[in-house]
Every structure is written in C-alpha cells, then in structure tokens.
Scaffold this motif. Sequence first.
Motif, PDB file in Angstrom:
ATOM      1  N   ARG A  13      -0.777   6.626   7.314  1.00 34.63           N
ATOM      2  CA  ARG A  13      -0.641   6.635   5.852  1.00 34.63           C
ATOM      3  C   ARG A  13      -1.192   7.914   5.242  1.00 34.63           C
ATOM      4  O   ARG A  13      -0.726   8.357   4.194  1.00 34.63           O
ATOM      5  N   GLU A  56       7.255   2.976  -6.077  1.00 30.82           N
ATOM      6  CA  GLU A  56       7.430   2.519  -4.698  1.00 30.82           C
ATOM      7  C   GLU A  56       7.427   3.723  -3.753  1.00 30.82           C
ATOM      8  O   GLU A  56       7.840   4.822  -4.133  1.00 30.82           O
ATOM      9  N   THR A 100      11.858  -6.559  -1.875  1.00 29.07           N
ATOM     10  CA  THR A 100      10.543  -6.407  -2.513  1.00 29.07           C
ATOM     11  C   THR A 100      10.711  -6.022  -3.982  1.00 29.07           C
ATOM     12  O   THR A 100      10.110  -6.622  -4.884  1.00 29.07           O
ATOM     13  N   ASP A 124      14.035  -0.249   0.598  1.00 25.86           N
ATOM     14  CA  ASP A 124      14.809  -0.440   1.827  1.00 25.86           C
ATOM     15  C   ASP A 124      15.868  -1.520   1.562  1.00 25.86           C
ATOM     16  O   ASP A 124      16.931  -1.236   1.006  1.00 25.86           O
ATOM     17  N   SER A 125      15.556  -2.773   1.913  1.00 28.99           N
ATOM     18  CA  SER A 125      16.516  -3.853   1.648  1.00 28.99           C
ATOM     19  C   SER A 125      16.666  -4.119   0.149  1.00 28.99           C
ATOM     20  O   SER A 125      17.679  -4.639  -0.301  1.00 28.99           O
ATOM     21  N   GLY A 126      15.630  -3.805  -0.602  1.00 31.25           N
ATOM     22  CA  GLY A 126      15.627  -4.092  -2.038  1.00 31.25           C
ATOM     23  C   GLY A 126      14.970  -5.419  -2.379  1.00 31.25           C
ATOM     24  O   GLY A 126      14.767  -5.739  -3.548  1.00 31.25           O
ATOM     25  N   LYS A 167       0.806  -1.203   0.000  1.00 32.81           N
ATOM     26  CA  LYS A 167       0.000   0.000   0.000  1.00 32.81           C
ATOM     27  C   LYS A 167       0.854   1.275   0.000  1.00 32.81           C
ATOM     28  O   LYS A 167       0.355   2.371  -0.240  1.00 32.81           O
ATOM     29  N   GLY A 168       2.108   1.112   0.335  1.00 36.58           N
ATOM     30  CA  GLY A 168       2.955   2.275   0.619  1.00 36.58           C
ATOM     31  C   GLY A 168       3.093   3.275  -0.514  1.00 36.58           C
ATOM     32  O   GLY A 168       3.341   4.453  -0.278  1.00 36.58           O
TER      33      GLY A 168
END
Length: 188
Positions: free
Chosen positions: A177, A111, A119, A115-117, A55-56
């Motif tokens: 959100r 996106e 996703t 972050d970590s990549g 959802k971000g």
Amino acid sequence: MTESRPDTRDAGTATEPAIRVLFSREQITARVREMGLEVARDLGSVTPVYVGVLKGACMFQCDLARATPLDVTLDFLSVSSYGNGTTSSGSVRMISDLRGEVTGRHVVLCEGVVDSGLTLSFILEHLRSRGAASVRVATLLDKVPCRKIQVPVDYAGWRIGDEFVVGYGMDAAERYRNLPYVGVLEES
Ligand code: PRP
C-alpha cells in the motif's frame, strides 16, 4: 518504465514478485493535480466533503484534497466485499460508517479503483439515503472492462484493463500500500 528511487520493494527476488510500474509517482502527482482543479472548477464555491473508501483510497483521497483549491472536509468509510454476487446489497456490507453527517452536503466519493462497481453502487445508495445533496465519484483507476453493475464515474485518473494493481494505497494481502507508484505484480 522504472521507479527513479531505488526501492527494494520492486526489485523482485526468487521469492518476491517483481512489480511492473504502471503509473509512476510523477505521473500520479501530475494527474491528481489536474483532477483536483477539475473538481474545484465543477463545484464552484461549495465546501465539499471528500469521503474516502478505506483502505485503498487513502493516498488518493489525501492527495486529491491537497490538489483542490477549495475548503474541503474529510470523512471516511470502510466496507467489506464478499462472494460473487451481482447485486450490491448481497455482496457488500458496512464495516465502519461516516463519522459526520452528509445531509445537504456535496460529496466527492474517493476510490482507489472501481472494478466490478459493487462497492461503489452500495456506497452511492448509502450516501443518497443519508441525504447528500450531490455525489461525485473520483477514482484514481477505473477498470471499465470488469464492471458487473453500471455506476457513474465522474473523474477517473486512468482507465485500465483487468490488471491486479498494487501501490499508492492498493494492496495484495495488505502489502504494497505504501509504494509511491501504481504497479502490477509480475508472474514469476
Ligand atoms: C477495493 C477498492 C474498492 C473495491 C472495488 O477494495 O479499494 O473499494 O475493491 O471493487 P469493486 O468495484 O469490485 O467493488 P478492497 O475490497 O480490496 O479493500 P481495501 O480498499 O481495503 O484494499
């Protein structure tokens, strides 16, 4: 920096954390406008499909689409991350897939934050397997120091450090959100 509109959600109380504004509504509007023009310049005359990662990315995707002076179509997908795996296949799974076909389409993957990549890596693999002609990645925020896997980011609103951000689509346990700015929850 403070948000101009009084907003009880960022005040902080004995039980509610305060939110430090990282990027104001005005800053976001200006930056997303620049990004939309940049994407349009790079894409030329094609009709891209903007794929939002729910959802971000919801706010960013819509604002970026509005800031892009091209015909744009929209689609969405939803994935879920779990565990601390270092490979995309082991830690991300599809919750809800695209409704349309992307075969031969030029995709702009939207996106909220990379972050970590993990996703993004999973989604890029998925889009390629579905035959996308090209995929460009646009993210409002890029947490570069947090990468576990290298992923391409073509358009980033801002690069930030390892901060837990909320607002403008991003949440903490589903809250915040709908804040019109991006902030960091302050420790009480
Ligand atoms: C967030 C964000 C990205 C993902 C990035 O989603 O919106 O999709 O994490 O993290 P990564 O680079 O470490 O994989 P989240 O899982 O919090 O779900 P949400 O978008 O529904 O809030």
